[in-house]
Design an enzyme around this catalytic site. Structure first.
Site, short mmCIF file in Angstrom:
data_model
loop_
_atom_site.label_atom_id
_atom_site.label_comp_id
_atom_site.label_asym_id
_atom_site.label_seq_id
_atom_site.Cartn_x
_atom_site.Cartn_y
_atom_site.Cartn_z
N ASP A 69 0.84 -1.19 0.00
CA ASP A 69 0.00 0.00 0.00
C ASP A 69 0.88 1.25 0.00
O ASP A 69 2.06 1.18 0.30
CB ASP A 69 -0.96 0.03 1.20
CG ASP A 69 -0.28 -0.49 2.45
OD1 ASP A 69 0.92 -0.18 2.64
OD2 ASP A 69 -0.93 -1.20 3.23
N ASP A 71 1.36 4.95 1.47
CA ASP A 71 0.95 5.92 2.49
C ASP A 71 1.55 7.28 2.14
O ASP A 71 2.61 7.36 1.52
CB ASP A 71 1.45 5.49 3.87
CG ASP A 71 0.87 4.15 4.27
OD1 ASP A 71 -0.28 3.86 3.87
OD2 ASP A 71 1.55 3.38 4.97
N ASP A 152 10.79 3.59 12.69
CA ASP A 152 11.60 2.54 13.32
C ASP A 152 12.95 2.32 12.64
O ASP A 152 13.99 2.57 13.23
CB ASP A 152 10.80 1.24 13.48
CG ASP A 152 10.02 0.83 12.24
OD1 ASP A 152 10.20 1.47 11.19
OD2 ASP A 152 9.25 -0.15 12.32
P1 ATP Z 1 4.42 -3.33 5.35
O1 ATP Z 1 4.87 -3.51 3.95
O2 ATP Z 1 4.51 -4.56 6.17
O3 ATP Z 1 3.12 -2.60 5.50
P2 ATP Z 1 5.51 -0.88 6.37
O4 ATP Z 1 6.91 -0.41 6.52
O5 ATP Z 1 4.63 -0.11 5.44
O6 ATP Z 1 5.57 -2.41 5.98
P3 ATP Z 1 3.57 -0.32 8.38
O7 ATP Z 1 3.27 -1.09 9.62
O8 ATP Z 1 2.54 -0.24 7.32
O9 ATP Z 1 4.91 -0.93 7.81
O10 ATP Z 1 4.00 1.12 8.86
C1 ATP Z 1 4.24 2.19 7.95
C2 ATP Z 1 5.44 3.01 8.42
O11 ATP Z 1 5.19 3.56 9.72
C3 ATP Z 1 6.72 2.20 8.58
O12 ATP Z 1 7.43 2.13 7.36
C4 ATP Z 1 7.47 2.99 9.64
O13 ATP Z 1 8.10 4.11 9.07
C5 ATP Z 1 6.36 3.49 10.53
N1 ATP Z 1 6.08 2.60 11.66
C6 ATP Z 1 5.16 1.61 11.72
N2 ATP Z 1 5.16 1.00 12.89
C7 ATP Z 1 6.11 1.61 13.63
C8 ATP Z 1 6.59 1.43 14.96
N3 ATP Z 1 6.09 0.49 15.76
N4 ATP Z 1 7.57 2.26 15.37
C9 ATP Z 1 8.07 3.22 14.58
N5 ATP Z 1 7.67 3.42 13.33
C10 ATP Z 1 6.71 2.63 12.84
MG MG Z 2 2.49 -0.49 5.16
#
Ligand code: ATP
Ligand code: MG
Length: 451
Positions: A69, A71, A152
């Site tokens: 997705d 964001d 993170d």
């Molecule tokens: P995925 O492809 O699994 O969705 P993602 O990196 O997009 O991976 P998300 O959980 O959708 O992960 O979160 C979006 C963004 O928000 C992450 O890339 C990170 O920058 C931030 N983020 C999410 N969870 C945390 C956390 N627990 N602590 C700090 N930053 C976070």
């Molecule tokens: Mg994501």
């Protein structure tokens, strides 16, 4: 600028500013961003705000993977974002975001947030931190720089500007992506304390991206792992499902184990990984699920849970029968007991129960290969899931390979071949059939013992 001056006066350490990479350095083209995300960033910019594609999408594009997705992050406040779009909804409490809709598509828009607070910030109401540094609420808006610092891992703190086709990199995430390193932003121990789920995220991303965890990031995990016990079960459940259904579950579970993170998160994972018989079955299940996900098929939480809890259920069923219960009530009691026991620890939603039970109950029916029963089973709405489960059992040494093979052939055979494959009715089956009252339900007979 002013903020940096304040930071300097307060002696706070700040990042030196973003490295701004042009197209030729990162290779992410505007056309790779779906139109809904492009429209969202453009509208925000036209309204005078800054807006970037952010997080996992930029990371995945950079690594040549297809993002799940897209964001968007912006300096506009949630209410301001809402005003820019005709179709937008404000959602969330702990973490307010805006959903912007274009047709059936949806883009999540997040306002830049301040770097995660230290314990000294306790007085500020909108940032609530528990005594041990765990972050409980996080709604303080801030600059892009602060937004990058509270993310993170370095590879998750990349901002893509589709207009200029630039990547804004605040923490050398592009370099880490090249080196295949997962590195925590800031002091790893503090960041894991703030949110222990980041430990699971580390294991998940390392497994999924085939990265290695930077030694300094990895070091505090062993000691902090018990903090996961404080995380609400529902959040752990979601995180575990992400790992198990990511297409890289086998590697993910190995990674959890290597980091000592498998205790406590999925209580059954402990038991499974310590028992050779269950381990073979689990690996067959994870391998099969990974294959399915990687081939673009769906993998459901219910199916995964049915796999994880199968041995417990079977043992419970056997115990019930040993106390003199007949097979069917013993099965239903066992299914309920096992699901209830796990619910306390895992908080998995009840909506999965029906499917899990159907998958389990079907296993007994696969044994029945005479008369009309195999045909009725083919028509069962969960036949496919039940059959996939049977294949895993066969591969994991829990069902006769011959049985699985029989069903593989039977379902695709023509009518004559099918008729020729049926086994002769056993004496017991014949008797039962004659004794059945007219109109009695035939389908859920579960008399046959499991292998
Ligand atoms: P995925 O492809 O699994 O969705 P993602 O990196 O997009 O991976 P998300 O959980 O959708 O992960 O979160 C979006 C963004 O928000 C992450 O890339 C990170 O920058 C931030 N983020 C999410 N969870 C945390 C956390 N627990 N602590 C700090 N930053 C976070
Ligand atoms: Mg994501």
């Amino acid at each position: 600028m002013i903020r940096r001056l304040i930071d300097k006066v307060l002696g706070r350490k700040t990042a030196p500013g973003p490295r701004i990479l042009p197209l030729e350095d990162h290779g992410i083209r505007r056309e790779q961003v779906p139109s809904c995300a492009l429209r969202t960033t453009r509208a925000l910019r036209e309204a005078g705000y800054t807006a970037f594609v952010v997080g996992g999408a930029v990371r995945d594009l950079l690594l040549g993977r297809e993002p799940k997705d897209f964001d968007v992050a912006t300096d506009a406040r949630p209410e301001e974002v809402k005003r820019v779009f005709r179709r937008a909804r404000l959602i969330g409490r702990r973490f307010q975001i805006v959903h912007v809709y274009c047709g059936a598509d949806l883009i999540e828009v997040t306002t830049f947030r301040a770097a995660t607070p230290q314990v000294e910030d306790e007085e500020d109401e909108s940032r609530v931190t528990a005594e041990d540094g765990m972050l409980l609420r996080d709604n303080v808006f801030g600059s892009q720089e602060e937004d990058a610092a509270r993310r993170d891992f370095t590879i998750n703190a990349l901002y893509y500007d589709p207009e200029r086709q630039e990547v804004w990199d605040w923490h050398d995430g592009v370099e880490d992506a090249r080196r295949k390193v997962l590195r925590m932003i800031g002091d790893p121990a503090r960041r894991f304390r703030e949110d222990p789920v980041r430990m699971l995220r580390a294991a998940r991303f390392a497994a999924r991206l085939d990265f290695h965890i930077d030694p300094a990031t990895r070091a505090p995990i062993a000691e902090l792992a018990p903090m996961l016990e404080r995380i609400p079960a529902s959040r752990l459940f979601d995180e575990m499902m992400k790992l198990l259904l990511s297409g890289h579950a086998e590697r993910g579970v190995r990674q959890l184990r290597a980091e000592g993170l498998h205790h406590g998160i999925l209580p059954m994972l402990d038991a499974i990984l310590d028992d050779a018989e269950r381990q073979a079955f689990l690996h067959a299940a994870l391998h099969d699920t990974d294959e399915r996900v990687r081939h673009g098929h769906s993998a459901s939480p219910a199916f995964m849970l049915a796999c994880l809890l199968w041995f417990d259920m079977r043992a419970e069923w056997r115990r019930n029968k040993e106390t003199g219960q007949s097979a069917q009530p013993a099965l239903y009691d066992a299914m309920d007991a096992v699901l209830e026991r796990q619910r306390d620890a895992l908080a998995f939603p009840r909506r999965f129960d029906g499917t899990i039970k159907e998958i389990w109950a079907l296993q007994a029916r696969f044994e029945q290969r005479s008369g009309a029963r195999p045909y009725r089973l083919l028509d069962h709405p969960r036949f496919r899931a039940g059959y996939d489960f049977l294949l895993i059992r066969a591969r994991g040494g829990d069902a006769a390979p011959e049985l699985a093979d029989w069903w593989t052939r039977f379902q695709d055979a023509d009518k004559d071949t099918q008729a020729g494959m049926l086994l002769p009715a056993t004496a017991g089956e014949g008797k039962r059939r004659r004794r059945r009252r007219p109109g009695a339900k035939k389908d859920d007979a579960v008399e046959v013992k499991l292998a």
